[in-house]
Design a protein around this motif. Structure first.
Motif, PDB file in Angstrom:
ATOM      1  N   GLU A  25      35.302 -10.786  42.088  1.00 55.00           N
ATOM      2  CA  GLU A  25      36.459 -10.555  41.223  1.00 55.00           C
ATOM      3  C   GLU A  25      37.459 -11.707  41.344  1.00 55.00           C
ATOM      4  O   GLU A  25      38.012 -12.167  40.348  1.00 55.00           O
ATOM      5  CB  GLU A  25      37.121  -9.231  41.609  1.00 55.00           C
ATOM      6  CG  GLU A  25      38.206  -8.790  40.642  1.00 55.00           C
ATOM      7  CD  GLU A  25      38.684  -7.372  40.915  1.00 55.00           C
ATOM      8  OE1 GLU A  25      39.733  -7.005  40.373  1.00 55.00           O
ATOM      9  OE2 GLU A  25      37.992  -6.639  41.654  1.00 55.00           O
ATOM     10  N   SER A  29      38.550 -14.331  38.378  1.00 60.49           N
ATOM     11  CA  SER A  29      39.968 -14.459  38.020  1.00 60.49           C
ATOM     12  C   SER A  29      40.380 -15.931  37.981  1.00 60.49           C
ATOM     13  O   SER A  29      41.089 -16.372  37.068  1.00 60.49           O
ATOM     14  CB  SER A  29      40.845 -13.703  39.027  1.00 60.49           C
ATOM     15  OG  SER A  29      40.600 -12.308  38.948  1.00 60.49           O
ATOM     16  N   GLU A  68      38.969  -5.400  33.205  1.00 64.84           N
ATOM     17  CA  GLU A  68      39.890  -5.094  34.298  1.00 64.84           C
ATOM     18  C   GLU A  68      40.169  -3.588  34.424  1.00 64.84           C
ATOM     19  O   GLU A  68      40.560  -3.112  35.480  1.00 64.84           O
ATOM     20  CB  GLU A  68      41.197  -5.852  34.085  1.00 64.84           C
ATOM     21  CG  GLU A  68      41.043  -7.371  34.272  1.00 64.84           C
ATOM     22  CD  GLU A  68      42.294  -8.141  33.918  1.00 64.84           C
ATOM     23  OE1 GLU A  68      42.429  -9.290  34.388  1.00 64.84           O
ATOM     24  OE2 GLU A  68      43.138  -7.606  33.163  1.00 64.84           O
ATOM     25  N   LYS A  73      33.570  -1.451  40.700  1.00 65.51           N
ATOM     26  CA  LYS A  73      33.806  -2.860  41.032  1.00 65.51           C
ATOM     27  C   LYS A  73      32.689  -3.770  40.525  1.00 65.51           C
ATOM     28  O   LYS A  73      32.953  -4.839  39.960  1.00 65.51           O
ATOM     29  CB  LYS A  73      33.959  -3.022  42.548  1.00 65.51           C
ATOM     30  CG  LYS A  73      34.290  -4.448  42.964  1.00 65.51           C
ATOM     31  CD  LYS A  73      34.504  -4.541  44.458  1.00 65.51           C
ATOM     32  CE  LYS A  73      34.840  -5.987  44.862  1.00 65.51           C
ATOM     33  NZ  LYS A  73      35.059  -6.114  46.317  1.00 65.51           N
ATOM     34  N   ARG A  76      32.903  -4.082  36.892  1.00 64.13           N
ATOM     35  CA  ARG A  76      34.119  -4.812  36.534  1.00 64.13           C
ATOM     36  C   ARG A  76      33.901  -6.329  36.643  1.00 64.13           C
ATOM     37  O   ARG A  76      34.283  -7.093  35.754  1.00 64.13           O
ATOM     38  CB  ARG A  76      35.276  -4.375  37.438  1.00 64.13           C
ATOM     39  CG  ARG A  76      36.606  -5.053  37.088  1.00 64.13           C
ATOM     40  CD  ARG A  76      37.791  -4.381  37.758  1.00 64.13           C
ATOM     41  NE  ARG A  76      37.738  -4.436  39.215  1.00 64.13           N
ATOM     42  CZ  ARG A  76      37.488  -3.391  39.983  1.00 64.13           C
ATOM     43  NH1 ARG A  76      37.234  -2.190  39.456  1.00 64.13           N
ATOM     44  NH2 ARG A  76      37.482  -3.512  41.307  1.00 64.13           N
ATOM     45  N   VAL A  77      33.286  -6.740  37.736  1.00 64.38           N
ATOM     46  CA  VAL A  77      33.026  -8.165  37.943  1.00 64.38           C
ATOM     47  C   VAL A  77      32.074  -8.696  36.872  1.00 64.38           C
ATOM     48  O   VAL A  77      32.260  -9.792  36.330  1.00 64.38           O
ATOM     49  CB  VAL A  77      32.431  -8.410  39.347  1.00 64.38           C
ATOM     50  CG1 VAL A  77      31.979  -9.863  39.494  1.00 64.38           C
ATOM     51  CG2 VAL A  77      33.448  -8.076  40.421  1.00 64.38           C
ATOM     52  N   MET A  80      33.955  -9.041  33.655  1.00 67.06           N
ATOM     53  CA  MET A  80      34.862 -10.190  33.738  1.00 67.06           C
ATOM     54  C   MET A  80      34.101 -11.495  33.512  1.00 67.06           C
ATOM     55  O   MET A  80      34.594 -12.420  32.853  1.00 67.06           O
ATOM     56  CB  MET A  80      35.557 -10.226  35.108  1.00 67.06           C
ATOM     57  CG  MET A  80      36.592  -9.130  35.300  1.00 67.06           C
ATOM     58  SD  MET A  80      37.259  -9.112  37.007  1.00 67.06           S
ATOM     59  CE  MET A  80      38.251 -10.612  36.995  1.00 67.06           C
TER      60      MET A  80
END
Length: 237
Positions: A25, A29, A68, A73, A76-77, A80
């Motif tokens: 993550e 970012s 997000e 998790k 989510r990654v 992203m």
């Protein structure tokens, strides 16, 4: 035992490689921030693509917002990463690399100017130069004109990529032509040097002294018998 050690080493390297490439993550970012900065720079460098870049950024931002909000998790990654690809991939990625590619093509053209030696090579170079100059001029116009939306930008960059490949292939022909001549010259030079070395060796052998096989006395090259023991000169083997 040796094979087992090698297998363990390979497994370790693969594992380290996997861990090093694993998406996180935090990593995504940072990649996102770099992507946003890059899009801003591209808009300033290529104003004609401002609308297309803004559209692509909007799509990516929507994807990142959804990512997000993902509770899992791992998912989510992954989401992203897809948002980052949307922001920096496609025509955006091509636009980011185009300046370096154009500069490389220009440098290659300049370097190729001094390579042709024969009329045939010079003819190939002149044809390539016309193609490269024409292509680069066309690419500059397309980059300046830009595109009103992401779809149009993708089409423009596809055309730019195709034209540059054509120019690069033309320059490759120059290198190929020169390379063929240089290979021929190298072979001819090697053959000449071999012949010269053989001739020098033969000439040296004609005037080289010979050693008597009976008393080991060294005699002049034209002596037909040993000046020490009078033994006849041995026949050449």
């Amino acid at each position: 035992m040796k094979a087992r050690s090698i297998s363990i080493l390979v497994l370790t390297l693969v594992t380290l490689s996997f861990l090093g490439c694993k998406k996180t993550e935090k990593g995504e970012s940072k990649r996102w921030e770099r992507g946003l900065s890059s899009v801003t720079e591209l808009s300033a460098t290529y104003p004609g693509f401002t609308q297309a870049l803004a559209e692509q950024r909007g799509k990516a931002e929507a994807a990142m917002k959804t990512a997000e909000a993902e509770e899992d998790k791992k998912k989510r990654v992954s989401a992203m990463a897809k948002a980052n690809t949307l922001l920096s991939g496609g025509f955006v990625g091509q636009l980011k690399e185009i300046d370096a590619r154009i500069k490389t093509t220009r440098k290659t053209l300049v370097a190729a100017a001094g390579q042709p030696k024969t009329p045939e090579e010079k003819s190939v170079f002149e044809a390539a130069k016309v193609q490269v100059d024409s292509t680069l001029a066309s690419v500059e116009v397309m980059l300046k004109s830009g595109a009103v939306d992401a779809a149009s930008a993708s089409a423009v960059m596809k055309k730019v990529d195709s034209d540059l490949k054509f120019a690069e292939e033309a320059l490759a022909e120059v290198s190929k032509s020169v390379g063929n001549r240089e290979k021929t010259e190298a072979k001819t030079k090697a053959k000449t040097e071999a012949s010269t070395a053989a001739a020098e060796k033969a000439a040296a052998e004609k005037v080289a002294p010979w050693t008597c096989e009976y008393c080991s006395h060294e005699n002049a090259h034209d002596a037909q018998s040993c000046t020490n023991c009078k033994a006849a000169r041995p026949a050449k083997k």
